[in-house]
Design a protein around this motif. Structure first.
Motif, PDB file in Angstrom:
ATOM      1  N   ALA A   9      61.300  65.532 -65.195  1.00 34.49           N
ATOM      2  CA  ALA A   9      60.900  66.705 -64.458  1.00 34.49           C
ATOM      3  C   ALA A   9      61.578  66.632 -63.098  1.00 34.49           C
ATOM      4  O   ALA A   9      61.854  65.539 -62.601  1.00 34.49           O
ATOM      5  CB  ALA A   9      59.384  66.748 -64.274  1.00 34.49           C
ATOM      6  N   GLU A  33      56.632  53.862 -64.976  1.00 34.59           N
ATOM      7  CA  GLU A  33      56.674  54.461 -63.635  1.00 34.59           C
ATOM      8  C   GLU A  33      56.917  53.413 -62.551  1.00 34.59           C
ATOM      9  O   GLU A  33      56.975  53.728 -61.370  1.00 34.59           O
ATOM     10  CB  GLU A  33      55.364  55.204 -63.331  1.00 34.59           C
ATOM     11  N   ARG A  58      52.540  69.280 -58.835  1.00 39.17           N
ATOM     12  CA  ARG A  58      51.776  68.022 -58.762  1.00 39.17           C
ATOM     13  C   ARG A  58      51.011  68.005 -57.436  1.00 39.17           C
ATOM     14  O   ARG A  58      51.547  68.429 -56.407  1.00 39.17           O
ATOM     15  CB  ARG A  58      52.710  66.820 -58.756  1.00 39.17           C
ATOM     16  N   MET A 114      53.053  61.717 -70.224  1.00 39.53           N
ATOM     17  CA  MET A 114      53.321  60.282 -70.363  1.00 39.53           C
ATOM     18  C   MET A 114      52.159  59.473 -69.813  1.00 39.53           C
ATOM     19  O   MET A 114      51.583  59.812 -68.784  1.00 39.53           O
ATOM     20  CB  MET A 114      54.579  59.900 -69.582  1.00 39.53           C
ATOM     21  N   TYR A 165      62.918  62.167 -68.020  1.00 37.96           N
ATOM     22  CA  TYR A 165      62.260  61.531 -69.148  1.00 37.96           C
ATOM     23  C   TYR A 165      62.316  62.476 -70.339  1.00 37.96           C
ATOM     24  O   TYR A 165      62.336  63.703 -70.191  1.00 37.96           O
ATOM     25  CB  TYR A 165      60.837  61.063 -68.838  1.00 37.96           C
ATOM     26  N   ARG A 213      51.766  61.982 -59.720  1.00 37.55           N
ATOM     27  CA  ARG A 213      52.520  61.870 -60.979  1.00 37.55           C
ATOM     28  C   ARG A 213      51.662  61.353 -62.133  1.00 37.55           C
ATOM     29  O   ARG A 213      52.162  61.177 -63.246  1.00 37.55           O
ATOM     30  CB  ARG A 213      53.697  60.893 -60.797  1.00 37.55           C
TER      31      ARG A 213
HETATM   32  N1  GLY Z   1      54.407  61.804 -64.534  1.00 35.24           N
HETATM   33  C1  GLY Z   1      55.736  62.192 -64.334  1.00 35.24           C
HETATM   34  C2  GLY Z   1      55.939  63.288 -63.382  1.00 35.24           C
HETATM   35  O1  GLY Z   1      55.084  63.637 -62.608  1.00 35.24           O
HETATM   36  O2  GLY Z   1      57.035  63.818 -63.376  1.00 35.24           O
END
Ligand code: GLY
Length: 377
Positions: A263, A57, A306, A51, A250, A332
């Motif tokens: 997620a 966000e 992440r 995304m 999402y 993210r």
């Molecule tokens: N960018 C969305 C996530 O890290 O879940």
């Protein structure tokens, strides 16, 4: 006599999206570049849903929002460049993002800027934009400028080919064990393969960055994802044509009908694997938001890590070591921030030029900065 290989101008630790995007930019501007990557499949680039969503966000006004909006604006040209360099589809799709609201969904921050159009749709209007939404949806915010890119199947492939065609040396299977330093600069990288040296070094090791440099305290934040596809013979009324960004979920439709769900957000260090609870969360929240998914088939599940910092902002630019730069902690927003990171770091490494935003993301803002006096020596 053994001939040693010439030193590259820049050695990049990390073959994820950030490392590769920066490698390409440096190379296109004339530097010789080597990328050291332990296992490209570990990169967060392969885990993300792709995304490009600074508005969905709900980023508050400030440096991070500015950085994300600038990177979102670079995406059309950046992906067009990758496509023209390689002839491959980048997977960029400016499809917009719909943020459906339940009664208790907080509104997004008011941004009042021309590059952030937003429209509130009541239930009737939101159902016109997206038929099939669940009965609890009372309306939704439509973010026209947010977008997506098919990171796993397209973007990383196009970028990998572009990097190799441009003449970047990409060493896969190289695990950097230690950054050797002396008198405030890096002297060499010790790896499972051999000692590497360069004129300049870039640390872009994602969630593994903190293990190599105390001054860059980046931690893993696990995300589990899955993909669904319509069951055989299933006739869809109207396929999803935009991302649905819900509470704790999402739903990202690809143009060929595959649907990515993401997620989870888990502090479990580097614990691998999909769990029953993780998949249960994704499916429960996705079906609550968009009930037609209940009849879809499960195509795939995966997970990734992440790279998170304590203030959830990336670390960009100089480090306490004079010949080492940093590009990590994108948390993210790594896919979104790849083009601007590549641009900022290339300007910084090759010309010592710092965009006015760069100091906002300095390593020295983080707590670990107080401990690095000894590390820099
Ligand atoms: N960018 C969305 C996530 O890290 O879940």
């Amino acid at each position: 006599m053994i001939q040693s290989a010439p030193r590259p101008d820049v050695l990049i630790i990390g073959g994820g999206l950030i490392g590769l995007a920066t490698a390409l930019e440096l190379r296109l501007r004339g530097a010789s570049v080597t990328v050291l990557s332990r296992d490209r499949r570990e990169a967060a680039a392969y885990a993300a849903a792709g995304m490009l969503a600074p508005q969905a966000e709900a980023l508050e006004p400030g440096a991070m929002l500015d950085l994300c909006l600038r990177s979102r604006a670079l995406y059309p040209d950046w992906t067009a460049k990758l496509e023209s360099l390689t002839g491959l589809d980048s997977g960029y799709w400016p499809c917009g993002i719909l943020r459906p609201a339940f009664a208790d969904t907080p509104p997004p921050p008011e941004l009042n800027r021309p590059d952030c159009p937003v429209t509130w749709l009541d239930r009737e209007a939101v159902l016109q934009r997206q038929p099939g939404l669940g009965p609890e949806v009372i309306g939704g915010w439509w973010f026209l400028e947010d977008a997506q890119v098919d990171n796993r199947r397209c973007l990383v492939q196009a970028l990998s080919v572009a990097v190799e065609q441009a003449g970047v040396i990409w060493r896969e299977g190289v695990d950097v064990w230690q950054i050797h330093r002396c008198q405030g600069e890096v002297t060499a990288l010790e790896t499972n393969e051999k000692i590497y040296q360069a004129g300049h070094y870039l640390l872009a090791a994602g969630a593994w960055t903190g293990g190599l440099l105390e001054a860059a305290p980046v931690q893993p934040r696990k995300g589990q994802l899955m993909a669904l596809r319509p069951a055989a013979g299933q006739v869809e009324v109207r396929p999803l044509e935009q991302v649905l960004f819900g509470d704790r979920i999402y739903i990202v439709p690809r143009q060929d009908g595959l649907i990515v769900l993401g997620a989870t957000s888990e502090k479990v260090a580097f614990q691998p694997g999909n769990t029953a609870a993780g998949i249960h969360q994704l499916l429960t929240e996705a079906i609550r938001l968009y009930p037609p998914l209940a009849s879809y088939e499960i195509a795939e599940t995966w997970w990734g890590f992440r790279p998170e910092t304590s203030d959830e902002l990336p670390i960009l630019g100089p480090s306490p070591l004079s010949n080492l730069s940093l590009a990590s902690g994108h948390y993210r927003n790594g896919v979104l921030l790849a083009p601007i990171t590549a641009q900022f770091l290339t300007d910084w490494i090759l010309d010592g030029k710092a965009d006015p935003l760069l100091p906002e993301f300095g390593w020295d803002r983080l707590e670990a900065a107080v401990n690095v006096g000894s590390e820099a020596r």
